[in-house]
Design an enzyme around this catalytic site. Structure first.
Site, mmCIF file in Angstrom:
data_model
loop_
_atom_site.group_PDB
_atom_site.id
_atom_site.type_symbol
_atom_site.label_atom_id
_atom_site.label_comp_id
_atom_site.label_asym_id
_atom_site.label_seq_id
_atom_site.Cartn_x
_atom_site.Cartn_y
_atom_site.Cartn_z
ATOM 1 N N GLU A 1 1.053 -1.293 0.113
ATOM 2 C CA GLU A 1 0.187 -0.206 0.231
ATOM 3 C C GLU A 1 0.870 1.233 0.073
ATOM 4 O O GLU A 1 0.624 2.422 -0.621
ATOM 5 C CB GLU A 1 -1.017 0.033 1.261
ATOM 6 C CG GLU A 1 -1.770 -1.123 1.265
ATOM 7 C CD GLU A 1 -1.321 -2.262 2.296
ATOM 8 O OE1 GLU A 1 -0.121 -2.778 2.104
ATOM 9 O OE2 GLU A 1 -1.996 -2.789 2.911
ATOM 10 N N CYS B 1 -0.384 0.153 7.839
ATOM 11 C CA CYS B 1 -0.776 0.756 6.554
ATOM 12 C C CYS B 1 -2.131 1.381 6.695
ATOM 13 O O CYS B 1 -2.464 2.232 5.758
ATOM 14 C CB CYS B 1 -1.049 -0.585 5.559
ATOM 15 S SG CYS B 1 0.736 -1.155 5.126
ATOM 16 N N ARG C 1 9.687 -24.550 -6.457
ATOM 17 C CA ARG C 1 10.904 -24.579 -5.793
ATOM 18 C C ARG C 1 11.471 -23.278 -5.328
ATOM 19 O O ARG C 1 12.074 -23.108 -4.418
ATOM 20 C CB ARG C 1 11.836 -25.423 -6.775
ATOM 21 C CG ARG C 1 11.825 -26.914 -6.466
ATOM 22 C CD ARG C 1 12.995 -27.298 -7.354
ATOM 23 N NE ARG C 1 13.115 -28.754 -7.375
ATOM 24 C CZ ARG C 1 13.885 -29.687 -8.035
ATOM 25 N NH1 ARG C 1 15.026 -29.132 -8.649
ATOM 26 N NH2 ARG C 1 13.913 -30.991 -8.118
ATOM 27 N N THR D 1 16.435 -41.330 -2.529
ATOM 28 C CA THR D 1 16.339 -40.396 -3.465
ATOM 29 C C THR D 1 17.647 -39.785 -4.156
ATOM 30 O O THR D 1 18.249 -39.743 -5.078
ATOM 31 C CB THR D 1 15.419 -39.218 -3.438
ATOM 32 O OG1 THR D 1 14.246 -39.855 -3.364
ATOM 33 C CG2 THR D 1 15.174 -38.361 -4.847
ATOM 34 N N ASP E 1 19.067 -40.745 -7.596
ATOM 35 C CA ASP E 1 19.131 -39.859 -8.645
ATOM 36 C C ASP E 1 20.146 -38.613 -8.706
ATOM 37 O O ASP E 1 20.406 -37.930 -9.525
ATOM 38 C CB ASP E 1 17.659 -38.960 -8.462
ATOM 39 C CG ASP E 1 16.489 -39.875 -8.620
ATOM 40 O OD1 ASP E 1 16.783 -41.414 -9.048
ATOM 41 O OD2 ASP E 1 15.449 -39.585 -8.377
ATOM 42 N N ARG F 1 15.526 -23.700 -11.568
ATOM 43 C CA ARG F 1 16.140 -23.374 -12.698
ATOM 44 C C ARG F 1 15.017 -22.625 -13.671
ATOM 45 O O ARG F 1 14.297 -23.554 -14.112
ATOM 46 C CB ARG F 1 16.934 -24.401 -13.470
ATOM 47 C CG ARG F 1 18.241 -24.976 -12.582
ATOM 48 C CD ARG F 1 18.715 -25.904 -12.963
ATOM 49 N NE ARG F 1 18.097 -27.370 -13.074
ATOM 50 C CZ ARG F 1 17.979 -28.009 -12.133
ATOM 51 N NH1 ARG F 1 18.268 -27.861 -11.082
ATOM 52 N NH2 ARG F 1 17.133 -29.244 -12.433
ATOM 53 N N GLU G 1 10.177 -33.644 -2.038
ATOM 54 C CA GLU G 1 10.005 -34.161 -3.393
ATOM 55 C C GLU G 1 10.349 -35.794 -3.519
ATOM 56 O O GLU G 1 10.945 -36.139 -4.211
ATOM 57 C CB GLU G 1 11.091 -33.385 -4.282
ATOM 58 C CG GLU G 1 10.498 -32.030 -4.507
ATOM 59 C CD GLU G 1 11.101 -31.547 -5.831
ATOM 60 O OE1 GLU G 1 11.170 -32.432 -6.801
ATOM 61 O OE2 GLU G 1 11.186 -30.313 -6.098
ATOM 62 N N LEU H 1 10.077 -42.147 2.318
ATOM 63 C CA LEU H 1 10.175 -40.844 3.438
ATOM 64 C C LEU H 1 8.589 -40.198 3.231
ATOM 65 O O LEU H 1 8.134 -40.166 4.307
ATOM 66 C CB LEU H 1 11.128 -39.859 2.740
ATOM 67 C CG LEU H 1 11.112 -38.743 3.549
ATOM 68 C CD1 LEU H 1 11.750 -39.098 5.170
ATOM 69 C CD2 LEU H 1 11.951 -37.497 3.094
HETATM 70 N N1 LIG Z 1 7.882 -39.356 -9.370
HETATM 71 C C1 LIG Z 1 8.472 -38.549 -8.228
HETATM 72 O O1 LIG Z 1 7.794 -37.503 -8.211
HETATM 73 C C2 LIG Z 1 9.424 -39.035 -7.561
HETATM 74 C C3 LIG Z 1 10.125 -38.084 -6.680
HETATM 75 C C4 LIG Z 1 11.227 -38.229 -5.731
HETATM 76 C C5 LIG Z 1 11.944 -39.694 -5.898
HETATM 77 N N2 LIG Z 1 11.258 -40.477 -6.854
HETATM 78 C C6 LIG Z 1 12.093 -41.563 -7.070
HETATM 79 O O2 LIG Z 1 11.823 -42.498 -5.561
HETATM 80 C C7 LIG Z 1 12.901 -43.422 -5.523
HETATM 81 C C8 LIG Z 1 13.685 -43.125 -4.417
HETATM 82 O O3 LIG Z 1 12.586 -43.377 -3.210
HETATM 83 P P1 LIG Z 1 12.683 -44.187 -2.130
HETATM 84 O O4 LIG Z 1 11.386 -44.425 -1.534
HETATM 85 O O5 LIG Z 1 13.742 -45.545 -2.451
HETATM 86 O O6 LIG Z 1 13.836 -43.572 -1.064
HETATM 87 P P2 LIG Z 1 13.345 -42.107 -0.161
HETATM 88 O O7 LIG Z 1 12.202 -42.066 0.060
HETATM 89 O O8 LIG Z 1 14.027 -40.923 -1.081
HETATM 90 O O9 LIG Z 1 14.537 -42.256 1.192
HETATM 91 C C9 LIG Z 1 14.144 -43.084 1.826
HETATM 92 C C10 LIG Z 1 15.146 -43.140 3.094
HETATM 93 O O10 LIG Z 1 14.871 -42.104 3.868
HETATM 94 C C11 LIG Z 1 15.764 -42.284 5.233
HETATM 95 N N3 LIG Z 1 14.760 -41.663 6.149
HETATM 96 C C12 LIG Z 1 15.497 -40.879 7.210
HETATM 97 N N4 LIG Z 1 14.407 -40.682 8.106
HETATM 98 C C13 LIG Z 1 13.415 -41.261 7.698
HETATM 99 C C14 LIG Z 1 11.887 -41.180 8.159
HETATM 100 N N5 LIG Z 1 11.641 -40.717 9.360
HETATM 101 N N6 LIG Z 1 10.886 -42.051 7.483
HETATM 102 C C15 LIG Z 1 11.381 -42.764 6.315
HETATM 103 N N7 LIG Z 1 12.603 -42.626 5.609
HETATM 104 C C16 LIG Z 1 13.538 -42.175 6.616
HETATM 105 C C17 LIG Z 1 15.589 -43.803 4.956
HETATM 106 O O11 LIG Z 1 16.992 -44.362 5.351
HETATM 107 P P3 LIG Z 1 17.643 -45.573 5.960
HETATM 108 O O12 LIG Z 1 16.706 -46.729 5.299
HETATM 109 O O13 LIG Z 1 19.137 -45.437 5.807
HETATM 110 O O14 LIG Z 1 16.863 -45.438 7.399
HETATM 111 C C18 LIG Z 1 14.848 -44.443 3.929
HETATM 112 O O15 LIG Z 1 15.242 -45.594 3.488
HETATM 113 C C19 LIG Z 1 13.875 -42.978 -6.752
HETATM 114 O O16 LIG Z 1 13.944 -43.947 -7.744
HETATM 115 C C20 LIG Z 1 13.292 -41.669 -7.184
HETATM 116 O O17 LIG Z 1 13.576 -41.579 -8.526
HETATM 117 C C21 LIG Z 1 10.055 -40.454 -7.608
#
Ligand SMILES: NC(=O)c1ccc[n+]([C@@H]2O[C@H](COP(=O)([O-])OP(=O)(O)OC[C@H]3O[C@@H](n4cnc5c(N)ncnc54)[C@H](OP(=O)(O)O)[C@@H]3O)[C@@H](O)[C@H]2O)c1
Length: 377
Positions: free
Chosen positions: A46, A79, A179, A191, A195, A202, A293, A298
């Site tokens: 304002e 304001c 982002r 992830t 990845d 960007r 993401e 997680l």
């Molecule tokens: N399409 C989409 O939008 C998208 C987005 C992102 C990722 N992705 C894909 O998802 C895949 C990765 O996912 P992911 O499920 O394997 O791994 P993630 O969810 O990225 O990571 C999981 C890890 O986080 C750690 N962690 C720490 N604190 C945690 C908590 N409180 N609860 C749960 N986990 C916790 C754990 O590690 P520890 O096992 O060591 O305890 C767990 O194994 C990739 O292939 C990626 O490309 C897709």
């Protein structure tokens, strides 16, 4: 008001912890001055519009403003005082102040001064500008938002793990804009290992922007002496925060800190980061929004513990029809529709053939986590 919203958006991501606000002054049906809140601590929209006008408004001038004018003396003065002093006699307002202690007081103060107040014009659109701020003010806690990019049948990746790219370029450009808005972004260790993402915004014509980048890694399995992830070595590494537990090796914590990476060590009974403590730490640090993401492990844990407040779901017209492909969520036992999780205040947008559905997450009274299929840690 649509123009005032456009003005507010010029400060996209730059006003935290303040809201984005746009204002303009109209005389005889013509916009004669415009202003917006550029950054935290700077003048409010304002006052910017009045300063741009640089003279007394003509009789019959109106001010349009996306958020109810403040009536308390913060860092920049109320304001409502500036509007009263300017001589403007009509104020058109978008969203009401989300702070229950202040809501509609601005309207009242103006009306008491004999100014006509027209409230709630494009109120939903004006409120939508400040998703993060509104939540921070009302819940006194950060907005934890989850972004997913899925197929029509709710899958994040093929059985091989291939997921680049499910959604189209326009959807991905929109993700970049979110982002840029959120002060922080977060992913799980899975992830990072799979990845090796950069997690910056960007956007065409703009310098690469780096929000705070949280990595949830309870036992620091992402710390690999031979090849460290980009998040720990790139030019923005001081903006990376590894969130871990007391079960991770101290040597790894020292190594990360020596690289210039921040580490939050949260006490935990297991190797999983305690999510409620993470939220508390964000409150202490004044971090008012986090954009998650993935991945599946997680985000399912966050969902089970009712930690997500908002969902961005981009959907591409693609069907995998493979039960071994990666689901968006898992681990709940939902016998009845009433036990499902709903979205409120839903917004729909199209990006080419993709659709974004986004909204506030509303949890049922109780969620039944299927412990046999999913360990919450
Ligand atoms: N399409 C989409 O939008 C998208 C987005 C992102 C990722 N992705 C894909 O998802 C895949 C990765 O996912 P992911 O499920 O394997 O791994 P993630 O969810 O990225 O990571 C999981 C890890 O986080 C750690 N962690 C720490 N604190 C945690 C908590 N409180 N609860 C749960 N986990 C916790 C754990 O590690 P520890 O096992 O060591 O305890 C767990 O194994 C990739 O292939 C990626 O490309 C897709």
């Amino acid at each position: 008001m649509r123009r005032a919203i456009e003005l507010a958006r010029l400060a996209w991501g730059a006003t935290h912890p303040n809201p984005m606000v746009g204002a303009l002054i109209v005389e005889d049906g013509t916009v004669v001055a415009e202003g917006w809140h550029e950054k935290d601590g700077g003048p409010h929209a304002e006052r910017m519009a009045l300063a741009q006008l640089g003279r007394a408004p003509k009789p019959g001038a109106s001010m349009y403003v996306t958020l109810e004018p403040c009536c308390t003396h913060g860092r920049t003065g109320a304001c409502t005082d500036a509007i009263k002093a300017s001589g403007i006699r009509r104020v058109v307002i978008g969203a009401t102040d989300p702070n229950p202690a202040h809501a509609v007081h601005g309207h009242e103060v103006l009306r008491e001064a004999g100014i006509e107040v027209v409230p709630d014009v494009l109120a939903d659109d004006c409120a939508d500008l400040n998703l993060i701020f509104n939540h921070w003010i009302t819940a006194k806690s950060p907005l934890f938002a989850l972004k997913l990019a899925s197929t029509l049948d709710g899958r994040l990746a093929c059985r091989s793990g291939e997921s680049k790219w499910i959604t189209n370029e326009q959807s991905r450009a929109d993700v970049m804009a979110w982002r840029r808005l959120f002060p922080a972004i977060a992913v799980g260790s899975g992830t990072v290992v799979k990845d090796n993402p950069r997690l910056t915004a960007r956007m065409p014509g703009e310098a690469e922007w780096c929000p705070l980048r949280f990595v949830f890694d309870g036992r620091l399995r992402t710390v690999d002496e031979r090849s460290m992830p980009a998040l720990y070595t790139d030019e923005f590494r001081a903006r990376t925060v590894v969130v871990t537990t007391n079960h991770s090796g101290e040597g790894y914590v020292r190594k990360l800190r020596a690289l210039g990476v921040q580490v939050w060590v949260l006490p935990s009974l297991t190797t999983r980061v305690p999510l409620d403590q993470f939220r508390q730490r964000c409150v202490q640090e004044g971090i008012n929004g986090v954009f998650f993401e993935g991945g599946t492990v997680l985000t399912s844990a966050f969902l089970h513990q009712r930690q997500f407040d908002y969902l961005f779901m981009y959907r591409a017209p693609l069907i995998l029809a493979d039960e071994k492909s990666k689901p968006t969520f898992s681990g709940l036992r939902t016998e009845h529709l009433a036990q499902g999780i709903r979205l409120q205040g839903l917004r729909l947008q199209s990006f080419g053939d993709d659709v974004l559905q986004r909204g506030r997450i509303v949890y049922p009274d109780s969620l039944h986590v299927d412990e046999a299929r999913f360990s919450m840690g």
